[in-house]
Scaffold this active site. Structure first.
Site, short mmCIF file in Angstrom:
data_model
loop_
_atom_site.label_atom_id
_atom_site.label_comp_id
_atom_site.label_asym_id
_atom_site.label_seq_id
_atom_site.Cartn_x
_atom_site.Cartn_y
_atom_site.Cartn_z
N ASP A 1 0.58 -1.62 -0.15
CA ASP A 1 -0.47 -0.15 -0.42
C ASP A 1 0.43 1.60 0.06
O ASP A 1 0.81 2.08 0.54
CB ASP A 1 -0.88 0.13 1.11
CG ASP A 1 -2.37 1.19 1.14
OD1 ASP A 1 -2.21 1.82 0.05
OD2 ASP A 1 -2.61 1.58 2.63
N LEU A 2 1.85 1.11 -1.00
CA LEU A 2 2.72 2.77 -1.05
C LEU A 2 2.13 3.29 -1.55
O LEU A 2 2.08 2.97 -2.87
CB LEU A 2 4.14 1.95 -1.29
CG LEU A 2 4.87 1.02 -1.18
CD1 LEU A 2 5.65 0.64 -1.52
CD2 LEU A 2 5.30 1.19 0.44
N GLU A 3 1.67 4.37 -1.64
CA GLU A 3 1.15 5.44 -1.91
C GLU A 3 2.18 6.66 -2.52
O GLU A 3 1.28 7.32 -3.24
CB GLU A 3 0.05 6.29 -1.13
CG GLU A 3 -0.25 5.32 -0.80
CD GLU A 3 -1.99 5.72 0.05
OE1 GLU A 3 -2.23 7.00 0.26
OE2 GLU A 3 -2.34 4.74 1.22
N ASN A 4 3.12 6.25 -1.82
CA ASN A 4 3.95 7.40 -2.12
C ASN A 4 5.44 7.05 -3.64
O ASN A 4 6.25 7.59 -3.78
CB ASN A 4 5.37 7.80 -0.77
CG ASN A 4 4.41 8.21 -0.13
OD1 ASN A 4 3.27 9.59 -0.71
ND2 ASN A 4 4.05 8.29 0.85
N GLN B 1 -7.56 1.14 -4.35
CA GLN B 1 -8.51 2.50 -3.61
C GLN B 1 -9.75 3.27 -4.36
O GLN B 1 -8.78 4.08 -5.56
CB GLN B 1 -7.67 3.06 -3.19
CG GLN B 1 -6.43 2.89 -1.76
CD GLN B 1 -5.85 3.66 -1.15
OE1 GLN B 1 -5.46 4.36 -0.99
NE2 GLN B 1 -4.38 2.60 -1.70
#
Length: 569
Positions: A393-396, A453
């Site tokens: 869940d790496l959002e960067n 998401q």
């Protein structure tokens, strides 16, 4: 006619005289014979670091991956005011022609020569995700004894890679690097993901190697230019022995140590995840108190099939993660009870995974070292706490090359029961060229599910090229279609939505809308204006953030969506 006096000569002496005369005659026609052309570049493969090279603004370094040949390559990073140019001055001969070439990888990479004494040259590529060769030629002037060759990227672009530079032509007096020696046997051979008919192998690069040979049960089966390969055409549920050798122009190394790997019985093929049911509900469990209902793992309702513990923490070691239970924030929840609750959930057929990232996650997996650190640390957490796998869940940002490498390495450690889930943002799955999407496709044979998401994004494009508003059934179905038609198996696609209006800044949809979207994709019913061209009855299910926000709303989301998911065809 009077004859000349007879002079006796041996046959050999006469023959030598004839050969000498012929050689003089040819010399008069072609000039003095020249030595063979050489590569006048030094440290051309960057095996000695940046020796002989100068990079602007300290922009260059050497790396062990990705390489084209040998064990090292150049990695140089441009900035807003610097194109990361790396140069070398080479000795050349006047009035001579040289061929300049290099293997490069990255966006907008340039190769050229200046100070030639005639016409300076350059060539470039707009970019590639694997090594490609640039090549050009130049001629030196009447008094030119040295030329500067260079490679550079472009301002503000990502780092580029270069390897195996050559400037081939007459020796200008500087000679060339010593000829290659037979490389050492590769170390670190290990098996990665397996299917019923294939085994992925990887190993550490050998210095000076330009290729590798892979042996199965003692017989050579294929070759590779990089430090990995996939051996295919195998029989299901069968054990094989593998070795690898390194090669270059000097010969082939001894064979590596032998490893064994067994193919799977069921073939993988996108059904990774051990005991995860055909249709599954994923919920994130919060290891912190942000106003939602505080829970123990044992409090998570039975409608959830995969529980993602949020989140692991970054460490000072690149790529490595750790986990510490927030006992104080969770009302005194002890680590011992936490581990026992995980086991209890698993005993009822549920999976519990550790989630990496989140909105504030700063984990970076950007090279082989950090990829290995990631795999080792996640596997250590699995052993310590009993987690079934990992959620990404790496959002960067994510590097598809090295995250794929990390997850394949983790799979090799954990085995076929490993559960791998992913939770990219909508923008990350708009195209198969995006790094998240590429990662999912790279690990398709071990991937359990991608729960994109569908929130905090605004309007987005669907697979039909139309724009759909967030929070509608069309938004869910038309964006899921991109993944379904982009190469993921239906069993690897889930709909990620907030459990309540408090779970996200925007994008909440009522459980009934989620169920309509599931029906539209799986059965062709309940659709809005968008209707997919076919149905996907194998669709995995849905995900929510979070079980805690769901509990704050009386578990209304899981109570409605859970039974609906489990009743899908």
């Amino acid at each position: 006619m009077e004859r000349a006096p007879f002079v006796r000569r041996s046959w050999l002496g006469g023959a030598l005289a004839v050969i000498a005369a012929a050689a003089l005659s040819l010399a008069g026609l072609t000039g003095t014979a020249q030595a063979a052309d050489i590569n006048v570049a030094k440290n051309a493969g960057f095996e000695s670091g940046l020796s002989n090279w100068t990079c602007s603004g300290a922009s260059g370094t050497t790396v062990s991956s990705p390489v084209h040949g040998g064990g090292s390559a150049l990695r140089a990073t441009p900035s807003g005011q610097d194109n990361a140019q790396c140069t070398q001055t080479v000795a050349v001969r006047a009035n001579s022609t040289y061929t300049l070439s290099s293997w490069v990888q990255g966006s907008y990479v340039y190769l050229g020569a200046s100070g030639t004494g005639t016409t300076d040259v350059s060539t470039w590529t707009p970019g590639s995700t694997s090594y490609s060769q640039l090549s050009t030629t130049f001629r030196t002037g009447a008094s030119t004894t040295s030329v500067t060759v260079y490679v550079h990227g472009w301002y503000g672009q990502p780092a580029y890679f270069a390897d195996d530079v050559s400037v081939v032509g007459p020796d200008g007096g500087g000679g060339t690097d010593p000829g290659p020696t037979v490389p050492a046997a590769p170390a670190g051979l290990k098996a990665g993901s397996v299917t019923k008919s294939s085994v992925d192998l990887s190993w550490s690069p050998s210095a000076g190697a330009t290729g590798y040979n892979i042996y199965r049960d003692g017989a050579k089966v294929l070759s590779s230019t990089g430090a990995s390969a996939s051996v295919t055409g195998l029989s299901a549920d069968t054990s094989y022995q593998f070795q690898v050798t390194a090669t270059n122009s000097a010969g082939e190394s001894p064979r590596s140590t032998v490893i064994s790997a067994r193919t799977s019985a069921d073939g993988g093929g996108g059904t990774g995840g051990g005991s995860v049911p055909k249709h599954a509900v994923t919920g994130y469990w919060q290891n912190f108190n942000n106003g939602a209902t505080v829970q123990k793992i044992s409090d998570v309702p039975a409608n959830y099939d995969i529980i993602a513990v949020a989140f692991a923490d970054a460490t000072t070691t690149p790529g490595a993660v750790s986990f510490t239970l927030d006992s104080a924030g969770l009302g005194g929840y002890s680590t011992t009870q936490f581990k026992a609750d995980i086991k209890a959930k698993q005993a009822t057929g549920k999976s519990v995974v550790i989630s990496i990232g989140g909105q504030n996650g700063t984990i970076s997996v950007s090279d082989t070292t950090s990829a290995n650190n990631f795999a080792d640390s996640v596997y250590s957490l699995m052993q310590e706490y009993g987690f079934d796998g990992v959620d990404i869940d790496l959002e960067n940002g994510i590097n598809s090359t090295y995250m794929s490498q990390a997850l394949k390495s983790l799979s090799a450690k954990a085995g076929s029961g490993l559960v791998i889930t992913m939770a990219p943002q909508t923008i990350d799955m708009q195209s198969t060229s995006n790094e998240y999407f590429k990662t999912a496709l790279n690990i398709k044979n071990i991937l359990t599910v991608v729960n994109m998401q569908y929130y905090n994004s605004g309007s987005m494009l669907g697979c039909d090229g139309k724009v759909y508003a967030q929070g509608s059934v069309d938004f869910l179905t038309a964006l899921a279609c991109i993944q379904l038609e982009g190469g993921l198996d239906p069993s690897q696609v889930g709909l990620g939505v907030p459990a309540s209006t408090s779970g996200a800044g925007s994008g909440y949809v009522a459980p009934g809308v989620v169920n309509n979207a599931l029906d539209c994709l799986a059965k062709g019913t309940g659709c809005g204006s968008f209707k997919p061209s076919k149905t996907y009855p194998g669709l995995r299910g849905a995900m929510t953030w979070s079980t805690n926000w769901d509990a704050s709303s009386g578990n209304a989301w899981s109570g409605a969506v859970g039974p609906h998911v489990h009743a899908l065809p």
